[in-house]
Design a protein around this motif. Sequence first.
Motif, mmCIF file in Angstrom:
data_model
loop_
_atom_site.group_PDB
_atom_site.id
_atom_site.type_symbol
_atom_site.label_atom_id
_atom_site.label_comp_id
_atom_site.label_asym_id
_atom_site.label_seq_id
_atom_site.Cartn_x
_atom_site.Cartn_y
_atom_site.Cartn_z
ATOM 1 N N LEU A 122 3.514 26.194 -29.112
ATOM 2 C CA LEU A 122 3.848 27.625 -29.163
ATOM 3 C C LEU A 122 4.441 28.062 -27.828
ATOM 4 N N GLU A 126 5.185 33.479 -28.424
ATOM 5 C CA GLU A 126 4.399 33.329 -29.663
ATOM 6 C C GLU A 126 2.903 33.489 -29.378
ATOM 7 N N GLU A 129 2.075 37.146 -29.047
ATOM 8 C CA GLU A 129 1.971 37.851 -30.337
ATOM 9 C C GLU A 129 0.573 37.674 -30.925
#
Length: 283
Positions: A122, A126, A129
């Motif tokens: 990731l 990401e 988030e």
Amino acid sequence: MRVTEKAPAKLNLSLDTPMRYIDGSPQWDMVMISADLADYVTVETHEHPATIKVYTDSGFLPNDQRNLAYQAAHILRSRFHRHEGVTIHIQKNIPVAAGLGGGSSDAAAVLRALNNIWELGLSLKELAEIALTIDSDVPYCVYSRLAHVTGHGEKIELLPDQPHYWAVIAKQQISVSTPQILRQIDYTRLSHLDNQHLIECLKDGDWKHAIEYMDNVLEPVTMSVYPEIKRLKDKMVSLGADVAHMSGTGPTVFAICHNESRAKRIQNSISGFCRDVHVVTLL
Ligand code: ATP
């Protein structure tokens, strides 16, 4: 496999909240930086037992699902259908409930560590988030570098690194409840900031002028309850700090100095009445 991550404290160079969302949570407009005052988070995975365990060297922190580091492991494990156990050891150096985002930074460190251990691939974006589902400061802490942070804490614009400055970080023996301060905000009385000027100065590397635009609109809210926070801030300015402000909802006050000797002088002068004082560099 075992990974140790550094989890630095965050400081709000600038903090504004333009409005409340319909669900009552604040909209943020903040410029944040991290300081070299850090927890160390060691994360280890194993087949058995398949549980999440948190250990800290701080006697009064929860080590169950209330710990943000536990929540980070739980969320990543469920999202990626991993079944291993996770053991987390936190060496706590950041004062707790101080406005320094210690819990958020520990959670972000667990996300980075498990991303590495499980080879999830990731990006930091990401991870940020996912981080928002834990708490509003966790997305920033995934990056832990100078940034403009807006929205619920999920919109992050990274800003260029600045020359090395020193910070004196001082926490008095006061407990401030973040939710309580947030509930007390009267939005009709806040005098809002122009963070765009600050951001332009930082993009130009003009730290000298940037300092003039640093502020925290929540200072009057917290200081009306705890006037000793204002006294500490004023003292730091009178001792020659380039600038001094409260971080987050307080009670910690930080002073920025362009050289170490000034920072040490401030530390020596205030340590008589404030025992939790650190002189560190900004990251
Ligand atoms: P915030 O402004 O988000 O409340 P803060 O910097 O003021 O953050 P933290 O040190 O993160 O304060 O602690 C806030 C609360 O979070 C405390 O009540 C603490 O019990 C809880 N908490 C959960 N996990 C942690 C952790 N790993 N480290 C510190 N506090 C944690």
